[in-house]
Design an enzyme around this catalytic site. Sequence first.
Site, PDB file in Angstrom:
ATOM      1  N   HIS A 190     -23.596 -47.371  53.703  1.00 61.26           N
ATOM      2  CA  HIS A 190     -23.423 -46.217  52.805  1.00 61.26           C
ATOM      3  C   HIS A 190     -24.148 -46.504  51.500  1.00 61.26           C
ATOM      4  O   HIS A 190     -23.983 -47.574  50.914  1.00 61.26           O
ATOM      5  CB  HIS A 190     -21.934 -45.958  52.554  1.00 61.26           C
ATOM      6  CG  HIS A 190     -21.680 -44.602  51.962  1.00 61.26           C
ATOM      7  ND1 HIS A 190     -22.008 -44.294  50.670  1.00 61.26           N
ATOM      8  CD2 HIS A 190     -21.137 -43.479  52.488  1.00 61.26           C
ATOM      9  CE1 HIS A 190     -21.678 -43.023  50.436  1.00 61.26           C
ATOM     10  NE2 HIS A 190     -21.147 -42.510  51.531  1.00 61.26           N
ATOM     11  N   ARG A 247     -25.377 -41.811  61.524  1.00 59.79           N
ATOM     12  CA  ARG A 247     -24.447 -40.669  61.542  1.00 59.79           C
ATOM     13  C   ARG A 247     -24.692 -39.712  60.379  1.00 59.79           C
ATOM     14  O   ARG A 247     -24.878 -40.137  59.234  1.00 59.79           O
ATOM     15  CB  ARG A 247     -23.004 -41.186  61.494  1.00 59.79           C
ATOM     16  CG  ARG A 247     -21.982 -40.088  61.382  1.00 59.79           C
ATOM     17  CD  ARG A 247     -20.601 -40.619  61.557  1.00 59.79           C
ATOM     18  NE  ARG A 247     -20.207 -41.548  60.523  1.00 59.79           N
ATOM     19  CZ  ARG A 247     -19.796 -41.197  59.303  1.00 59.79           C
ATOM     20  NH1 ARG A 247     -19.782 -39.926  58.944  1.00 59.79           N
ATOM     21  NH2 ARG A 247     -19.410 -42.119  58.446  1.00 59.79           N
TER      22      ARG A 247
END
Length: 406
Positions: A228, A365
């Site tokens: 992230h 994702r």
Amino acid sequence: MKDLYYDVVIAGCGVAGLYTALHLPPDKKILMLSKEDLAGCDSMLAQGGICVLRDEEDYDAYFEDTMRAGHYENRRESVEIMIRSSRGVIDHLLALGVRFEKRADGALSYTREGAHSRPRICFHKDITGREITLTLLAHVQKLPNVTILEYTSMTDLLAERGSCAGILARTRDGGILQIHAEDTVMATGGIGGLYERSTNYPLLTGDGCRIAQKHGVALEHMDYVQIHPTCLYSTKPGRSFLISESARGEGAVLLNHRGERFVDELLPRDVVTEAIHEQMRLEGCDYEYLSFEKVPAETILGHFPNIREKCLEEGYDILREPVPIVPAQHYFMGGIHVDSGSRTTMPHLYAVGETSCNGVHGKNRLASNSLLESLVFAKRAAAQIEETGEKKIRSAVGGPSGKEIA
Ligand code: SIN
């Protein structure tokens, strides 16, 4: 060693495990295991939200956004199933009492994150995962057919002639449980606990994958790990605190140490992460900055109260100053290979949530697809377990169909 007998055992009490339990028939005796306490699951930590297909016109764009983020390595069938099932899931969550943000006219509010071509993310402040998990948990805890054991971890599978027949588990006091079950569901979450810097709880150490591999169950894309881009930089040890991508969706920007932007903040996560790492390398620094200057104060206070609170604890007020950020491990796209019914390659063994790989996410994702994917494929696991059980009864009594038996 103590023997326990259930119809279904579910290892893991995040949203995937809970939603499976909620959709299994009420006559199934179910045991759920939580490795630590019930709050210790990553579903609780999800900030940004949960995607939904807003209307038919958005189908192609949502499909393309998911595929593009995933480098077109996604299983198309799984993506289609997820998107087509999304409205039903959101309606069900609302019916269960999840408090998604709404507009003044009562319609759902949608936020946006990286690589989404339009806002299509339902949210509850910056604690959407917690809101969904606690709601599901409250409903599961009311079910008389479900028992939950905390501080009990799966240590192995019970295998009989190549089929899964339950699991072995260790209790908090070191006792060993031999849990015999017709069907077993692994909902054991991700692998972040194996990393020095991760947004995940340290207890998430890929147990499901490790145990599945030991029994020759097929795994897939074990190297597809998502980093992230924006976690709060801190020199303190422990879990990295995420600053939701929806902050960038609402206008927060990335700055280097000279106060300059260096990347389009709404590109897919892997691209933004790479740009931050490159900037850190060029500047010889351990972090870059995220500035909320362009985010209206009422949005910060209404949508991101927990992020503001946490940053304040670390000495930064996002209303007034940029915060130092650094990328950290966040999500695992690979895992135990499953089909569209969440079946693994071992009969009677299912996998759902982050520990499974149904191919929805491809190589990377798309933001806020994880809660949705978990719920959609958990429900499908429950349906598959029910159907397989019915087939078994039919073949035992020799009848050609469930309806005729009834
Ligand atoms: C975030 O809010 O940035 C994380 C949500 C997600 O992982 O999709």
